[in-house]
Design a protein around this motif. Structure first.
Motif, PDB file in Angstrom:
ATOM      1  N   PHE A  74     -16.736  -6.628   3.231  1.00 42.26           N
ATOM      2  CA  PHE A  74     -15.882  -6.916   3.846  1.00 42.26           C
ATOM      3  C   PHE A  74     -15.041  -5.781   4.302  1.00 42.26           C
ATOM      4  O   PHE A  74     -14.502  -5.516   5.680  1.00 42.26           O
ATOM      5  N   PRO A  75     -14.629  -4.887   3.199  1.00 43.92           N
ATOM      6  CA  PRO A  75     -14.039  -3.604   3.774  1.00 43.92           C
ATOM      7  C   PRO A  75     -14.778  -2.689   4.698  1.00 43.92           C
ATOM      8  O   PRO A  75     -14.030  -2.089   5.617  1.00 43.92           O
ATOM      9  N   ALA A  76     -16.031  -2.780   4.573  1.00 47.22           N
ATOM     10  CA  ALA A  76     -16.931  -1.865   5.608  1.00 47.22           C
ATOM     11  C   ALA A  76     -16.623  -2.519   6.800  1.00 47.22           C
ATOM     12  O   ALA A  76     -16.141  -1.719   7.681  1.00 47.22           O
ATOM     13  N   PHE A  77     -16.816  -3.733   6.995  1.00 48.13           N
ATOM     14  CA  PHE A  77     -16.428  -4.540   8.287  1.00 48.13           C
ATOM     15  C   PHE A  77     -14.989  -4.018   8.889  1.00 48.13           C
ATOM     16  O   PHE A  77     -14.931  -3.527   9.820  1.00 48.13           O
ATOM     17  N   ALA A  78     -13.958  -4.202   7.844  1.00 47.10           N
ATOM     18  CA  ALA A  78     -12.740  -3.811   8.381  1.00 47.10           C
ATOM     19  C   ALA A  78     -12.806  -2.421   8.859  1.00 47.10           C
ATOM     20  O   ALA A  78     -11.928  -2.069   9.695  1.00 47.10           O
ATOM     21  N   GLN A  79     -13.133  -1.584   8.103  1.00 49.33           N
ATOM     22  CA  GLN A  79     -12.884  -0.287   8.145  1.00 49.33           C
ATOM     23  C   GLN A  79     -13.736   0.214   9.505  1.00 49.33           C
ATOM     24  O   GLN A  79     -12.993   1.141  10.425  1.00 49.33           O
ATOM     25  N   HIS A  80     -14.696  -0.213   9.663  1.00 45.58           N
ATOM     26  CA  HIS A  80     -15.419   0.324  11.138  1.00 45.58           C
ATOM     27  C   HIS A  80     -14.762  -0.500  12.268  1.00 45.58           C
ATOM     28  O   HIS A  80     -14.426   0.168  13.431  1.00 45.58           O
ATOM     29  N   ILE A  81     -14.210  -1.880  12.130  1.00 47.76           N
ATOM     30  CA  ILE A  81     -13.343  -2.294  13.349  1.00 47.76           C
ATOM     31  C   ILE A  81     -12.408  -1.494  13.464  1.00 47.76           C
ATOM     32  O   ILE A  81     -11.787  -1.288  14.846  1.00 47.76           O
ATOM     33  N   GLU A  82     -11.550  -1.099  12.551  1.00 46.46           N
ATOM     34  CA  GLU A  82     -10.442  -0.329  12.966  1.00 46.46           C
ATOM     35  C   GLU A  82     -10.495   0.796  13.156  1.00 46.46           C
ATOM     36  O   GLU A  82      -9.670   1.222  14.275  1.00 46.46           O
ATOM     37  N   THR A  83     -11.610   1.656  12.951  1.00 50.87           N
ATOM     38  CA  THR A  83     -11.754   2.845  13.662  1.00 50.87           C
ATOM     39  C   THR A  83     -12.072   2.663  15.238  1.00 50.87           C
ATOM     40  O   THR A  83     -11.401   3.262  16.113  1.00 50.87           O
TER      41      THR A  83
ATOM     42  N   PRO B  92       0.808 -10.904   4.288  1.00 52.30           N
ATOM     43  CA  PRO B  92       0.698  -9.488   4.461  1.00 52.30           C
ATOM     44  C   PRO B  92      -0.156  -9.265   5.539  1.00 52.30           C
ATOM     45  O   PRO B  92      -0.956  -9.942   6.201  1.00 52.30           O
ATOM     46  N   LEU B  93       0.324  -8.002   6.362  1.00 51.57           N
ATOM     47  CA  LEU B  93      -0.398  -7.444   7.368  1.00 51.57           C
ATOM     48  C   LEU B  93      -0.864  -6.149   6.747  1.00 51.57           C
ATOM     49  O   LEU B  93       0.187  -5.304   6.604  1.00 51.57           O
ATOM     50  N   LEU B  94      -2.176  -5.884   6.937  1.00 55.57           N
ATOM     51  CA  LEU B  94      -2.565  -4.525   6.461  1.00 55.57           C
ATOM     52  C   LEU B  94      -2.871  -3.518   7.488  1.00 55.57           C
ATOM     53  O   LEU B  94      -3.727  -3.917   8.412  1.00 55.57           O
ATOM     54  N   GLY B  95      -2.491  -2.233   7.290  1.00 55.80           N
ATOM     55  CA  GLY B  95      -2.729  -1.237   8.098  1.00 55.80           C
ATOM     56  C   GLY B  95      -3.639  -0.209   7.344  1.00 55.80           C
ATOM     57  O   GLY B  95      -3.205   0.088   6.423  1.00 55.80           O
ATOM     58  N   THR B  96      -4.954   0.003   7.714  1.00 52.44           N
ATOM     59  CA  THR B  96      -5.545   1.245   7.072  1.00 52.44           C
ATOM     60  C   THR B  96      -5.894   2.373   7.896  1.00 52.44           C
ATOM     61  O   THR B  96      -5.858   1.935   9.181  1.00 52.44           O
ATOM     62  N   GLN B  97      -5.979   3.315   7.387  1.00 49.50           N
ATOM     63  CA  GLN B  97      -6.272   4.513   7.955  1.00 49.50           C
ATOM     64  C   GLN B  97      -7.826   4.938   8.059  1.00 49.50           C
ATOM     65  O   GLN B  97      -8.554   4.896   7.025  1.00 49.50           O
ATOM     66  N   ALA B 102      -5.822   5.157  13.957  1.00 49.61           N
ATOM     67  CA  ALA B 102      -4.537   5.240  14.034  1.00 49.61           C
ATOM     68  C   ALA B 102      -3.797   5.934  12.637  1.00 49.61           C
ATOM     69  O   ALA B 102      -4.594   5.825  11.737  1.00 49.61           O
ATOM     70  N   THR B 103      -3.016   6.538  12.917  1.00 44.67           N
ATOM     71  CA  THR B 103      -1.994   7.466  11.861  1.00 44.67           C
ATOM     72  C   THR B 103      -1.044   6.361  11.241  1.00 44.67           C
ATOM     73  O   THR B 103      -0.722   5.339  11.746  1.00 44.67           O
ATOM     74  N   GLU B 104      -0.785   6.812   9.925  1.00 48.11           N
ATOM     75  CA  GLU B 104       0.581   6.127   9.069  1.00 48.11           C
ATOM     76  C   GLU B 104       1.515   5.808   9.944  1.00 48.11           C
ATOM     77  O   GLU B 104       2.227   4.742  10.084  1.00 48.11           O
ATOM     78  N   GLU B 105       2.068   6.983  10.808  1.00 51.85           N
ATOM     79  CA  GLU B 105       3.213   6.764  11.600  1.00 51.85           C
ATOM     80  C   GLU B 105       2.820   5.521  12.776  1.00 51.85           C
ATOM     81  O   GLU B 105       4.000   4.720  13.317  1.00 51.85           O
TER      82      GLU B 105
END
Lengths: 339, 339
Positions: A74-83, B92-97, B102-105
């Motif tokens: 699931f973190p892998a899905f989250a990471q790719h979707i976020e990218t 919680p709402l999570l932002g990952t890089q 997306a950047t931290e800012e």
């Protein structure tokens, strides 16, 4: 660090010339978008800050709901979707669930209140055949675009991106049969989940076609280490020499159970995982598993959602992705089949 | 499934009587809060929906910024923080890089725009000694409470929850020294990160005190598999028989490098990881590592942030947590020390 060193580092990491890096950092034209992204990625990877002029404001917010982060897929899905979302200019906000924690509907409420432009659900309530799907109807009524991943529910009219569970089980069964196994069992999660139902159907179909077994051993527990241990115990009691598991975590649990009985994997019992989670290649033995094509699935889901957000149609189709069998060290010839 | 079966399942999972489960599900009084949570957690774990009356509206939104999800220790932080936030009634709402994403800012902008009540930063820019800390000053000016985890920056006046990096290195060095190693090297990430600086100081202090070495081998690469491989190569070239790594990923990379040279871990080279990431106990060999006390760190950070959100003071203190040495199979006697 001197600018020169930084340019060289970034150029090497991105596989481009320092002149190209310089053009990108100074926002000059004449650089292909793909190259520009590679340079930005190299900058980020090496821990350098981006120049102010390259900091773009995000266009909007997209909610991302995943069931939990303890299963490493699931973190892998989250990471790719976020990218992919970030590439499209969207800031992803992730809601994950933990036992006793916020529920999927609380996340949806919070996201809607915060005016998300769209939502991606990974293995959410949509994947639960018994769940109330009213939450999805509410989103439709509010005209908030969403897509669902892993678990296509006919009651939810949204684009769906899923694994071809049935064919994946056929690939796993053929692999084990080719190694001489005939007592093959399926260890998977709760039957109420749509992906589980697909795996069960696919496994039974394949066992009937490949091995002419009408009622092969199937055990439903939980998609966890503990679930894998429990299911493997029941399947060994039924004489299985090979176990197909519904997740990599279950497969690790199955291997623990095999060893606790003084047996070895794969010498006595072969085990196939599902997901190809990050780091799973480093396990002992390295796990043979069905790899979910996480990156292409995420790319398709994000592209579709972004198009919907920007006014495009919502295709009510199911896109099926085929997993690959990654053969490592947890499967081998059936006992008695070795030279 | 019949109600009776469900009650029995949940009661068994929660370790309570079916009468207690029934009381909780019907919202009746006379059940301890801890028991109530255990029943809800069992319900979630088993995949049952909570009765409508037990669905509470979240009090507010808390932003959570983590650097990336590919290092498995970060999903573990995210999961524990989310569980504790949810217990306190916050969504919680999570932002990952992600590299190129997306950047931290951008996350901070999006979270502030969406009126978060507070923010938790895990290994964010605050941990980068060279980063611009203006973003944190903006949060202070806007009176948005925040806490930082892993990397205490004296320029950022916020409660900090960190690992005692110096003592952790001393524990690792003592373990290797007790096994007869005298050529011990440190493989860690970029020096600009505050946790890295702590590890380097701690390692050098310990090597001086334990082994009277004033200038032990230290290599800075990246906190990744590839970084671990590169650093291990340089340390083996310097004659090291033991390598302390700045992350579990680096340690897995170091073991790959050891094997690529025809050597074995731990027979020829001992390797110590850092984090005790999920699933790391299943690697080959099972990794000896320094366990970050993720759960207590997350609990303390959430408790402090929630108290700040509710009007309490913002203690400008650094709370240090001591990691535990988890000895598994990647460390052994120095070559020549074996019987």
């Amino acid at each position: 660090m001197a600018l020169r060193t930084r340019l060289t580092d970034v150029a090497e990491q991105a596989g481009v010339s320092t002149a190209t890096v310089s053009r990108v950092l100074n926002g000059k034209p004449g650089v292909a978008e793909e190259t520009r992204r590679a340079v930005l990625a190299a900058l980020d990877l090496l821990g350098y800050e981006r120049p102010d002029k390259l900091r773009t404001k995000a266009a909007g917010l997209v909610g991302l709901v995943v069931p939990e982060l303890t299963n490493p897929v699931f973190p892998a899905f989250a990471q790719h979707i976020e990218t992919h979302l970030a590439e499209a200019g969207y800031t992803p906000l992730l809601g994950t669930q933990a036992p006793g924690g916020a529920t999927e509907e609380q996340y949806i409420d919070a996201m809607v209140e915060r005016h998300v432009d769209g939502i991606i659900f990974v293995s959410g309530l949509h994947a639960d055949s018994r769940a109330d799907t009213a939450w999805y109807d509410r989103l439709l009524a509010m005209d908030i675009p969403f897509v669902v991943m892993n678990g296509t529910n006919p009651r939810i009219p949204a684009p769906a991106f899923s694994i071809d569970e049935r064919r994946s089980m056929d690939i796993a069964v053929r692999h084990l049969h080719s190694l001489g196994h005939t007592r093959i069992g399926l260890a998977t999660g709760q039957e109420r989940y749509i992906p589980t139902q697909g795996k069960m159907r696919g496994f039974r179909d394949s066992m009937r076609r490949q091995l002419e077994q009408a009622d092969p051993p199937v055990v439903n527990t939980l998609f966890t280490l503990e679930g894998g241990r429990a299911a493997a115990g029941m399947l060994l009691d039924q004489g299985c020499t090979a176990i197909v598991c519904g997740s990599d975590l279950m497969a690790l649990g199955a291997i623990q159970l095999v060893r606790s009985r003084g047996l070895q994997a794969p010498d006595d019992v072969s085990v196939v995982g599902f997901d190809d989670s990050p780091l799973i290649a480093f396990t002992d033995p390295p796990l043979t598993t069905m790899r979910q094509p996480v990156e292409p699935m995420c790319r398709s889901a994000v592209t579709t959602l972004v198009s919907m957000i920007e006014g495009g149609p919502a295709p009510r189709t199911e896109i099926l992705f085929l997993p690959e069998l990654i053969v490592r060290g947890s499967t081998g010839p059936a006992p008695g089949e070795r030279a």
